[in-house]
Design a protein around this motif. Structure first.
Motif, mmCIF file in Angstrom:
data_model
loop_
_atom_site.group_PDB
_atom_site.id
_atom_site.type_symbol
_atom_site.label_atom_id
_atom_site.label_comp_id
_atom_site.label_asym_id
_atom_site.label_seq_id
_atom_site.Cartn_x
_atom_site.Cartn_y
_atom_site.Cartn_z
ATOM 1 N N TRP B 18 0.830 -1.214 0.000
ATOM 2 C CA TRP B 18 0.000 0.000 0.000
ATOM 3 C C TRP B 18 0.862 1.259 0.000
ATOM 4 O O TRP B 18 0.604 2.221 -0.717
ATOM 5 C CB TRP B 18 -0.934 -0.026 1.206
ATOM 6 N N THR B 41 -3.388 9.241 -4.038
ATOM 7 C CA THR B 41 -2.567 9.571 -2.884
ATOM 8 C C THR B 41 -3.401 10.140 -1.757
ATOM 9 O O THR B 41 -2.887 10.599 -0.764
ATOM 10 C CB THR B 41 -1.502 10.608 -3.250
ATOM 11 N N GLY B 42 -4.713 10.114 -1.933
ATOM 12 C CA GLY B 42 -5.554 10.610 -0.857
ATOM 13 C C GLY B 42 -5.965 9.467 0.043
ATOM 14 O O GLY B 42 -5.312 8.439 0.112
ATOM 15 N N SER B 43 -7.075 9.683 0.710
ATOM 16 C CA SER B 43 -7.555 8.632 1.599
ATOM 17 C C SER B 43 -8.096 7.472 0.780
ATOM 18 O O SER B 43 -8.448 7.620 -0.382
ATOM 19 C CB SER B 43 -8.668 9.193 2.474
ATOM 20 N N LEU B 44 -8.206 6.327 1.430
ATOM 21 C CA LEU B 44 -8.817 5.178 0.757
ATOM 22 C C LEU B 44 -10.317 5.429 0.639
ATOM 23 O O LEU B 44 -10.902 6.160 1.417
ATOM 24 C CB LEU B 44 -8.570 3.929 1.591
ATOM 25 N N SER B 45 -10.929 4.767 -0.332
ATOM 26 C CA SER B 45 -12.352 5.013 -0.527
ATOM 27 C C SER B 45 -13.204 4.274 0.484
ATOM 28 O O SER B 45 -14.388 4.468 0.578
ATOM 29 C CB SER B 45 -12.752 4.602 -1.940
ATOM 30 N N MET B 46 -12.586 3.382 1.284
ATOM 31 C CA MET B 46 -13.360 2.655 2.298
ATOM 32 C C MET B 46 -13.692 3.571 3.461
ATOM 33 O O MET B 46 -12.892 4.434 3.814
ATOM 34 C CB MET B 46 -12.520 1.504 2.828
ATOM 35 N N PRO B 47 -14.844 3.327 4.084
ATOM 36 C CA PRO B 47 -15.162 4.122 5.276
ATOM 37 C C PRO B 47 -14.157 3.864 6.395
ATOM 38 O O PRO B 47 -13.600 2.767 6.507
ATOM 39 C CB PRO B 47 -16.548 3.644 5.696
ATOM 40 N N ALA B 48 -13.979 4.871 7.242
ATOM 41 C CA ALA B 48 -12.968 4.763 8.301
ATOM 42 C C ALA B 48 -13.219 3.561 9.198
ATOM 43 O O ALA B 48 -12.288 2.894 9.634
ATOM 44 C CB ALA B 48 -12.958 6.049 9.125
ATOM 45 N N ALA B 49 -14.513 3.269 9.452
ATOM 46 C CA ALA B 49 -14.816 2.181 10.376
ATOM 47 C C ALA B 49 -14.282 0.855 9.846
ATOM 48 O O ALA B 49 -13.818 0.004 10.601
ATOM 49 C CB ALA B 49 -16.313 2.089 10.604
ATOM 50 N N ILE B 51 -11.661 0.435 7.867
ATOM 51 C CA ILE B 51 -10.207 0.418 8.014
ATOM 52 C C ILE B 51 -9.844 0.165 9.466
ATOM 53 O O ILE B 51 -8.927 -0.595 9.769
ATOM 54 C CB ILE B 51 -9.610 1.744 7.537
ATOM 55 N N GLY B 52 -10.620 0.798 10.365
ATOM 56 C CA GLY B 52 -10.389 0.553 11.783
ATOM 57 C C GLY B 52 -10.523 -0.919 12.101
ATOM 58 O O GLY B 52 -9.712 -1.489 12.840
ATOM 59 N N VAL B 55 -7.438 -2.819 10.872
ATOM 60 C CA VAL B 55 -6.289 -2.675 11.771
ATOM 61 C C VAL B 55 -6.512 -3.512 13.027
ATOM 62 O O VAL B 55 -5.623 -4.216 13.502
ATOM 63 C CB VAL B 55 -6.077 -1.191 12.131
#
Lengths: 277, 234, 586
Positions: B18, B41-49, B51-52, B55
């Motif tokens: 990545w 180079t911006g944020s991923l298109s997935m919602p933050a939740a 990605i959380g 992780v």
């Protein structure tokens, strides 16, 4: 300005301290002078780097102090310089690592002619065992430990009957003969450390660890425990006496074997001594 | 430990891959301007939740990889006696599979906005999940009744520890599932709960995969795999 | 030439990335106690960490009093001495440094520096602080239970840590383990926030390569923490099982004080592997944020872009990855398989290379700079000197065979204090002097600051540099007293006394800092919104201190990297990140 001067003083002062201080390694009494040599080599390299970096910093602070109207340079990177520095660092690291690994290779390879010395650690005292006339140490297990058998030797192991058991924390070694120190503990972690020998190793209950060395001068040396083992850790002391051949023989003849010790105890208790096989 | 290092190597590979896409070789001082000029180079298109969750699953994976490493290390010692896993564990595994099926169904239903199906499937998932935990406790009870307490043998200690930690994570998942199900039953629109349902489903699938790995370890199926690997490597 | 003052910046179009849904507190308790605003959470973390850190500082005075003047203080015996060193170590490493860098600085700086309104999971963030506080309280409670806190050393090695003969083995060790488990759970919650916020909530135009190195440092440290803390978690749970349930994860057959225990077959080395698998990344969890922050301090106050920004990022990433495969350099003399020594010595010395590159780049940033020798810069310089010193002594220890005579001596104590104690603390102080004006709207007193710096820096150097030589001599660590030992000359006791006096002086200088911190909040000189004329986004907020939501109505848009200092041809010697590019002549 003052800051730059202080930095120079730190660099120069540290070097002077190193050269003039009375605190340096204890005179070596074993064959591991190679370790000392590797340390000296490391000092040359790390010392030069430290002095170079600090003096460079001092120069920058002196020369580039804030002046109204001065334009700092705009240089986001310098590929050539960075590459050169990386390569030089890698080489410096390799110069320290290579001899270090070479000596480590010697450290983990016990010479064939080494005799064994078993060190048994417990809270908070040292005991020892030598293989005796058959040259082999008998088996042992923590579960055998008792008042009469503090080192936990197998009572019926034939190899163990002639093992010389030394309690009281003082052991003698003959000069110039390589010795493999096998380490055991019956309770917690310890570490058998004699600063003059340089070599040491942790002791783990349930396992046997080892290291080897050759004593190179006679004398009396302190044993220190070097792994925190409870409140008596600092008081867990002993002594190693390195003797000439004759003196060593004289001492050895006075020591008791496992069979003699257990026989004596059993005689006192009125039971038959273990027959010697 | 090699198992953990391997696990981490996989995580690092994903992270590294990545990162490479993030133009880490760019010279930012030469690039003035707005992001629109540089793709990806911006944020991923997935919602933050999500990605959380990703992780968090990496962390949980690290935890279980370490447990497994410790298991193998301890297993090499002479006093290890292989445990006989209670039969109910097979049933529990099936129950956990059913939970995943139910939640995957709920995920499908919520994307189609069939709220009734979502409610039913979430509830089914919850019931199966509870059955799993109950079944695990039953297994514990069987073991202790047979005299295999936690300190009897290291293999027993690991059994209780491993199933216990997995069970705790399942309970956490049940709590999240309960919260989502409550919102579904309350009548909140499907679009609003879709993210929660998706996350629940992913979490449960992950706990199922972890369980399958642990289960194969405890029943000795992993042993055969390990022998196979060793044969391939030597 | 475009005038880059605020008025000239055109109206900012709405950001592409949707705003984080901002939480609005409804009561005093929701606003100040159970706050979900990362800035308040940062303050809560920082105050708690500094408070417990102060306890650890006092413990260090007690330790030094015993070492410098053994036998003088009747209440310091072997028992209490080992309790002091254990609690001092654990508090400093975990409850102060980790919590302050990540929970304190991370919470405050990440959203502001990447142009976000707050962290992405504010409720979880709030929970993480209260769980951290709970962990601290559980730890402190161990001072008040029968037997007192554990005295097993911060490394908590079994079997001794849970057996008679070690202080606190009745209850203290249990509380320590429980506290650590609680801490790890809370920390995971916080860590999720830091990582996902950096990934998802960056302002428009803020690519990864336009992030300040502070954010890179904290971000990678958080990744490390998330993956490494589980190892400590497993170790603690297993040790609790061994202590409370009689299992034998780590406990072999033992005769403790003449009594045969029922344990069988466990492996003390297994604990060490688990502990250090966490423990080595832990030192980078502390060091990486320090690396990042010091880069920004130096470039801002030298009015120069950081030299070699790309190498700095790659080095941080490389160090993060490599830090997982060096752990057993803490175990060279543990009795583990000796052949591991070859592998770990190699990886350890390899990791020295990216670290060295960072050092070169810091000092090269000073080259042809325009250096303000203010308090933050002084602390940054102090960091470089002490970090280089401590890092170089690490090369001795990393080279496996050299570690053999030096391990468990005062050389190790000197090394890790210099590189993990003094150096990161220099950064913490520098960072506080640097960002205090933004967080409070007032400047800290610079004269007191300079006094604080010189006493701390020179004092700490005088404490730990000579200590290395005690290690060469062979003076062991974790000895509450040496008593009469043949190979140790009486001058060693003189040196110990000297070190103790320096330690007390440095300790009291921290009280000056505390005074400065508190009094300046009320009486300090009012600060402009960008007193250091820095480029990064936190200095470009509308309000100082920044209000809820950080940036007012519109989020910033980022047009450039954070190191446009002294750009040739620019009117000022800095261009903030949210200033659009100057239109090029046709």
């Amino acid at each position: 300005m003052i800051t730059a001067i202080i930095l120079v003083v730190i660099a120069v002062g540290s070097v002077l301290f190193h050269l003039l201080s009375p605190w340096w390694w204890t005179p070596i009494a074993s064959n591991w002078g190679y370790i000392d040599n590797t340390i000296t080599l490391t000092f040359w390299i790390t010392g030069s780097v430290f002095v170079a970096v600090v003096l460079f910093m001092a120069y920058c602070i002196y020369r580039f102090q804030y002046k109204e109207g001065r334009q700092a340079v705009y240089e986001p990177e310098n590929k050539k310089l960075e590459l050169w520095l990386t390569v030089a660092t890698a080489i410096g690291v390799a110069i320290m690592l290579a001899p270090g690994l070479y000596v480590w290779g010697q450290f983990v390879t016990v010479p064939k002619e080494a005799t064994e010395l078993e060190v048994v650690g417990q809270q908070w005292q040292w005991s020892f065992r030598l293989p005796g006339k058959d040259g082999r140490l008998g088996g042992s297990d923590t579960r055998n430990v008792s008042g009469e058998n503090p080192l936990g030797l197998h009572p019926r192991d034939p190899n163990g009957q002639d093992d010389v058991v030394v309690e009281g924390g003082e052991i003698h070694l003959p000069l110039g003969k390589p010795v493999k120190v096998v380490l055991r503990a019956i309770d917690v972690l310890h570490d058998f450390y004699v600063p003059e020998f340089r070599a040491k190793m942790d002791i783990i209950p349930g396992m046997v660890t080892y290291f080897w060395f050759t004593p190179t001068r006679t004398g009396t040396f302190d044993i220190l425990c070097a792994e925190l083992c409870g409140v008596g850790h600092a008081l867990m002391r002993g002594k190693v006496m390195v003797d000439t051949e004759t003196d060593y023989r004289a001492w050895l003849d006075q020591q008791k074997t496992f069979a003699q010790l257990s026989g004596r105890i059993q005689k006192a208790e009125g039971t038959k001594p273990v027959p010697q096989e | 430990m090699p198992i953990t290092v391997l696990f981490l190597a996989v995580i690092m590979a994903i992270a590294g891959g990545w990162l490479l896409q993030q133009r880490l070789t760019a010279k930012p001082w030469l690039e003035e301007g707005v992001i629109g000029d540089f793709d990806g180079t911006g944020s991923l298109s997935m919602p933050a939740a999500k990605i959380g969750l990703g992780v968090f699953l990496a962390v949980i994976g690290s935890l279980f990889a370490l447990l497994i490493s410790a298991y193998f290390m301890r297993r090499g010692y002479a006093d290890w006696r292989e445990i006989r896993v209670p039969h109910v564990l097979w049933a529990n595994t099936a129950t956990l599979v059913l939970t995943s099926v139910a939640l995957q169904g709920a995920k499908y239903a919520v994307s189609r906005r069939h709220l009734n199906a979502v409610r039913a499937r979430l509830t089914a998932g919850g019931v199966f999940g509870l059955a799993f935990v109950g079944g695990q406790l039953w297994a514990w009870q069987e073991l202790t009744a047979s005299g295999f307490l936690v300190a009897t043998n290291p293999s027993d200690s690991f059994f209780y520890l491993i199933t216990g930690l997995h069970g705790l994570h399942v309970l956490g998942g049940l709590a999240a599932l309960g919260w989502t199900a409550e919102r579904a039953w309350r009548g909140i629109a499907a679009e609003k709960i879709q993210l929660s349902v998706d996350i629940c489903a992913t979490y449960w699938h992950f706990m199922l995969i972890v369980w399958l790995v642990l289960f194969s370890l405890l029943t000795g199926l992993a042993e055969d795999f390990g022998t196979l690997c060793r044969q391939l490597l030597t | 030439m475009v005038d880059v003052t605020r008025g000239a910046i055109e109206a900012i179009p709405p950001a592409e990335v949707p705003d984080v849904e901002l939480y609005h507190p409804h009561s005093w308790i929701e606003k100040y106690v159970f706050s979900q605003d990362a800035k308040y959470i940062a303050l809560q973390y920082s105050i708690t960490a500094l408070a417990i850190g102060f306890v650890a500082l006092v413990l260090s005075w007690l330790i030094r009093l015993q070492l410098g003047f053994p036998g003088t203080f009747s209440f310091i015996d072997a028992n209490s001495y080992y309790q002091f060193i254990t609690m001092h170590g654990m508090i400093m490493v975990i409850y102060l440094l980790t919590a302050l860098f990540l929970g304190g600085f991370g919470n405050y700086l990440i959203p502001l520096m990447i142009g976000a309104r707050d962290m992405v999971f504010p409720f979880v963030n709030m929970l993480s602080y209260w769980i951290y506080l709970l962990a601290v309280l559980v730890l402190v409670s161990s001072f008040f239970v029968p037997g007192g806190p554990t005295g097993a050393g911060w490394t908590l090695y079994p079997p001794q840590s849970i057996l008679t003969g070690t202080p606190g083995q009745e209850a203290g060790i249990v509380l320590m383990l429980v506290s650590l488990i609680i801490f790890i759970i809370g920390f995971t919650m916080g860590g999720l926030n830091y990582v996902v916020t950096v990934l998802q909530a960056r302002a428009r135009g803020m690519t990864l390569m336009r992030m300040p190195l502070t954010v890179w440092g904290i971000f990678t440290a958080t990744v490390l923490a998330l993956l490494a803390f589980p190892a400590l978690f497993v170790a603690c749970v297993m040790m609790l099982f061994d202590k409370l349930l009689g299992t034998s994860f780590f406990m072999p057959a033992i005769v403790a004080m003449g009594e045969h225990m029922s344990y069988r077959g466990g492996s003390p080395i297994l604990f060490q592997h688990l502990f250090w698998f966490f423990g080595h990344p832990e030192v980078y969890i502390v060091a990486l944020p320090a690396f990042g922050i010091v880069s920004d301090l130096i470039s801002t106050h030298a009015r120069r872009n950081i030299f070699g920004y790309r190498m700095m990022v790659w080095a941080i990433v490389a160090i993060t990855a490599l830090s997982f495969i060096v752990w057993a350099h803490h175990m060279y003399v543990s009795g583990m398989n000796p052949y591991f020594g070859f592998f770990f010595a190699t990886t350890t010395l390899i990791i020295a290379v990216p670290t060295a590159i960072k050092v070169y780049n810091w000092v090269l940033t000073l080259w042809h700079g325009n250096i303000h020798l203010n308090v933050p810069m002084l602390f940054a310089l102090g960091f470089i000197v002490t970090f280089v010193n401590g890092g170089l002594s690490g090369l001795f220890l990393g080279n496996v065979v050299v570690d053999v005579p030096l391990s468990d001596t005062m050389f190790v104590v000197a090394h890790f204090h210099m590189v993990m104690g003094v150096a990161p603390i220099m950064v913490i102080f520098g960072a506080i002097y640097h960002w205090y004006p933004k967080a409070t709207g007032r400047m800290l007193n610079a004269t007191l600051g300079k006094f604080h710096f010189w006493v701390t820096f020179l004092g700490a150097y005088l404490i730990y540099f000579p200590m290395h030589y005690l290690g060469f001599l062979g003076v062991p660590r974790r000895y509450h007293e040496m008593a009469e030992t043949a190979f140790i000359p009486p001058t060693v006791q003189t040196l110990n006394a000297f070190i103790t006096i320096m330690a007390l002086i440095v300790g009291f200088a921290q009280l000056v800092f505390l005074y400065n911190l508190i009094v300046s909040a009320f009486k300090g000189e009012p600060a402009p919104s960008n007193p250091w004329r820095a480029t990064t986004l936190e200095w470009q907020t509308e309000e100082t201190p920044p209000g809820h939501g950080n940036f007012g109505k519109d989020l910033p848009i980022v047009y450039r990297w954070p190191y446009d200092y002294s750009v040739p041809g620019a009117k000022e010697d800095f261009i903030p990140q949210n200033v659009p590019p100057t239109p090029r002549p046709a």
